[in-house]
Design a protein around this motif. Structure first.
Motif, mmCIF file in Angstrom:
data_model
loop_
_atom_site.group_PDB
_atom_site.id
_atom_site.type_symbol
_atom_site.label_atom_id
_atom_site.label_comp_id
_atom_site.label_asym_id
_atom_site.label_seq_id
_atom_site.Cartn_x
_atom_site.Cartn_y
_atom_site.Cartn_z
ATOM 1 N N ALA A 306 42.408 27.590 46.518
ATOM 2 C CA ALA A 306 43.295 26.956 45.332
ATOM 3 C C ALA A 306 43.779 28.203 44.417
ATOM 4 C CB ALA A 306 42.383 26.082 44.443
ATOM 5 N N LEU A 307 42.718 29.076 44.118
ATOM 6 C CA LEU A 307 43.189 30.086 42.979
ATOM 7 C C LEU A 307 43.534 31.439 43.750
ATOM 8 C CD1 LEU A 307 40.354 29.384 40.168
ATOM 9 C CD2 LEU A 307 42.746 28.478 40.514
ATOM 10 N N GLY A 308 43.420 31.528 45.072
ATOM 11 C CA GLY A 308 43.585 32.972 45.617
ATOM 12 C C GLY A 308 42.336 33.529 46.060
ATOM 13 N N ASN A 309 42.138 34.198 47.186
ATOM 14 C CA ASN A 309 40.999 34.859 47.392
ATOM 15 C C ASN A 309 41.029 36.299 47.086
ATOM 16 O OD1 ASN A 309 38.431 36.052 48.298
ATOM 17 N ND2 ASN A 309 39.071 35.525 50.503
ATOM 18 N N SER A 310 40.838 36.719 45.633
ATOM 19 C CA SER A 310 41.104 37.780 45.225
ATOM 20 C C SER A 310 39.968 38.323 44.351
ATOM 21 C CB SER A 310 42.474 37.870 43.987
ATOM 22 O OG SER A 310 42.009 36.856 43.033
ATOM 23 N N SER A 311 39.927 39.705 43.994
ATOM 24 C CA SER A 311 38.631 40.136 43.208
ATOM 25 C C SER A 311 38.866 39.391 41.640
ATOM 26 C CB SER A 311 38.855 41.461 42.964
ATOM 27 O OG SER A 311 40.125 41.915 42.500
ATOM 28 N N LEU A 312 39.836 39.052 41.222
ATOM 29 C CA LEU A 312 39.831 38.443 40.021
ATOM 30 C C LEU A 312 39.236 37.083 39.911
ATOM 31 C CD1 LEU A 312 40.841 37.960 36.983
ATOM 32 C CD2 LEU A 312 42.974 37.190 37.681
#
Length: 553
Positions: A306-312
């Motif tokens: 949903a939010l993106g597989n990012s470090s954030l």
């Protein structure tokens, strides 16, 4: 009740923490102290809120949100707010504090300090007030001791508020985004944290460890037949030491926020019953742990999608998961132990002052107590006054309290005029608070189905056991469906073997919900009046995902 009496605020009954009318001691702690503490913490983090006030009406504790700038019935127009943000010194300072808290990760710093030794220090100091010979003190020393413990308790309550706000920021921001922008239900967010509150299940694990020692001694029949904990302690030195360690670690805590309520150790029959029941429960909880891990993994994969597989995104999740265990875990150091210490001192003072009952001390104010101790010849007999107040509390307990008092401000400020980050910070706290204490509503019963909030997934059918308060703990049996107004963290000592949990109050982040999820039992909260609808011994089906309790007969 007029606007002058309510200060023009909308007051909501806090029946989750205070189900009964409160004593003078508790009223002062959770109205005067708590209001001051929360205002201080919210100023520290620059929240766009004047505070959260707590007040007693007819013996009950109510809370109200205080708008930024006070209780004005009028709000500035939206176009004026950006101008005020730049020109009003007080507002500029508030926004600057909020920006600083945001960029320096105030919640993370609070948790780091707590884990680095603050919790251990509070526990050590708090347990010091549970030891020593109070009878050896002079009356002046007892008065000084009370004032000292009140300062300590305020310090503990300050930590409680800071950790609560830290959780509201870290968990609330994440929850606000996924529920508002990605269609998640609040209960689905909590899947991210299932199984991450070890303090909830540790008392039950400690009980199992005692049972294991009994089993190793070949003394399970002795445990089953025991009438007191002394009978269990006599099984072996190892069992005796384990019992003592358990009581020192888990038994010292207050059962409720109310100072007049007994501590766990004052009811040894609770532990005896739990040990006897634990001896006949399945010993392996690996299945529950594996289920929790799978639930977290599924929810995490969904969050990253949903939010993106990012470090954030991963940092945000890690931040929320770090603070989540302290939702339950801080309660011993910040509430349970300091309140138990005050109770111990209060009972001693009640006896020393010759009140009709030692507990009557809690119906005198702190000022009256100190004056009576320091000037015993000048203040007269306090016993009749304490008795009068106790009897008034008992009369008020028979009256149904109003769920809400007062009216909200007619024109709240338009948030769109404030900086986006400041609005998000406020919205996160309000969202989180709603998940802890769901707004009260009317009873919801339709065709034999009671509707509430699904707090812990699963479906279970069983017999209802009505548990009005801690006095009914001994009635709980393995596999019961416990139906109660609400639970506190201490209830985790008596709930490991239940089949399901149903509560009148609470939200998906309430103590009740967390306890049920950690033990892996279905739970429905915020039913409003399940305790008045469900008959004792009635058969019910609890659907903890749908939030429904079906009456089966």
């Amino acid at each position: 009740m007029g606007e002058a009496a309510t200060d023009g605020l909308a007051w909501t009954l806090d029946s989750d923490h205070f189900p009964d009318p409160v004593t003078r001691w508790s009223s002062t702690l959770y109205t005067t102290y708590e209001t001051r503490i929360v205002a201080r913490v919210l100023t520290e983090i620059g929240l766009l809120l004047g505070g959260v006030a707590f007040r007693e009406f007819d013996g009950r504790i109510y809370s109200a949100v205080v708008p930024l700038g006070g209780r004005s019935r009028t709000a500035p127009p939206r176009w004026l707010i950006p101008v005020m943000c730049r020109t009003v010194p007080r507002l500029r300072r508030r926004l600057a504090a909020g920006h600083t808290a945001d960029v320096t990760d105030w919640p993370g710093r609070v948790v780091e300090e707590w884990e680095a030794g603050a919790e251990e220090e509070l526990l050590e100091r708090g347990k010091g007030y549970l030891a020593g010979d109070l009878a050896a003190l002079t009356t002046g020393q007892v008065a000084a001791r009370l004032e000292e413990q009140l300062r300590f308790t305020e310090e503990c309550l300050s930590w409680h508020a800071r950790l609560h706000v830290a959780g509201a920021d870290a968990i609330g921001r994440l929850g606000l985004e996924v529920t508002r922008s990605h269609g998640w239900a609040a209960g689905e967010l909590v899947d991210l944290f299932t199984g991450l509150s070890p303090s909830t299940t540790e008392p039950a694990e400690a009980q199992r460890a005692i049972v294991d020692l009994v089993r190793e001694a070949g003394a399970l029949p002795v445990l089953d037949a025991a009438g007191t904990l002394a009978d269990v302690a006599a099984i072996s030195p190892a069992v005796s030491a384990a019992l003592q360690g358990y009581q020192e670690l888990w038994g010292q805590r207050a059962v409720r926020y109310e100072v007049a309520c007994p501590t766990v150790v004052e009811h040894p029959e609770w532990l005896l019953r739990q040990l006897q029941d634990a001896a006949h429960l399945p010993a392996d909880r690996k299945e529950v742990a594996q289920r929790h891990e799978a639930t977290r993994a599924t929810a995490e994969a969904r969050l990253l999608a949903a939010l993106g597989n990012s470090s954030l995104t991963r940092r945000r999740l890690a931040r929320a998961r770090r603070v989540f265990p302290h939702r339950e875990g801080n309660e011993a150091a910040t509430i349970g132990i300091p309140v138990a210490g005050l109770r111990r001192l209060g009972l001693h003072i009640g006896g020393r002052l010759g009140l009709y009952r030692p507990e009557d001390a809690f119906d005198l104010t702190f000022e009256e107590i100190v004056e009576a101790l320091r000037r015993p010849d000048d203040v007269g007999d306090r016993a009749p006054l304490a008795l009068q107040r106790r009897e008034e509390r008992e009369r008020m307990a028979a009256k149904a309290p109003a769920p809400e008092i007062g009216e909200p401000p007619a024109n709240p400020p338009d948030r769109r005029g404030f900086p986006r980050a400041a609005v998000e910070q406020l919205d996160a706290l309000l969202w989180y608070t709603d998940q802890v204490m769901a707004p009260l509503g009317s009873a919801r019963l339709d065709d034999g189905v009671i509707s509430g909030l699904g707090a812990s997934p699963g479906v279970y059918e069983g017999r209802a056991r009505l548990v009005r308060d801690e006095g009914d703990f001994e009635r709980i049996r393995p596999n019961d469906v416990v139906v109660c107004p609400i639970t506190s963290p201490v209830w985790s000592i008596v709930l490991p073997g239940v089949g399901a949990l149903v509560c009148d109050g609470g939200g998906v982040l309430s103590h009740s919900a967390i306890i049920a999820r950690e033990f892996g039992v279905p739970a429905v909260v915020a039913t409003t009046s399940a305790t008045t609808i469900i008959p004792e011994g009635g058969r019910v089906r609890v659907d903890g995902r749908a939030g429904e309790v079906t009456l089966l007969g």
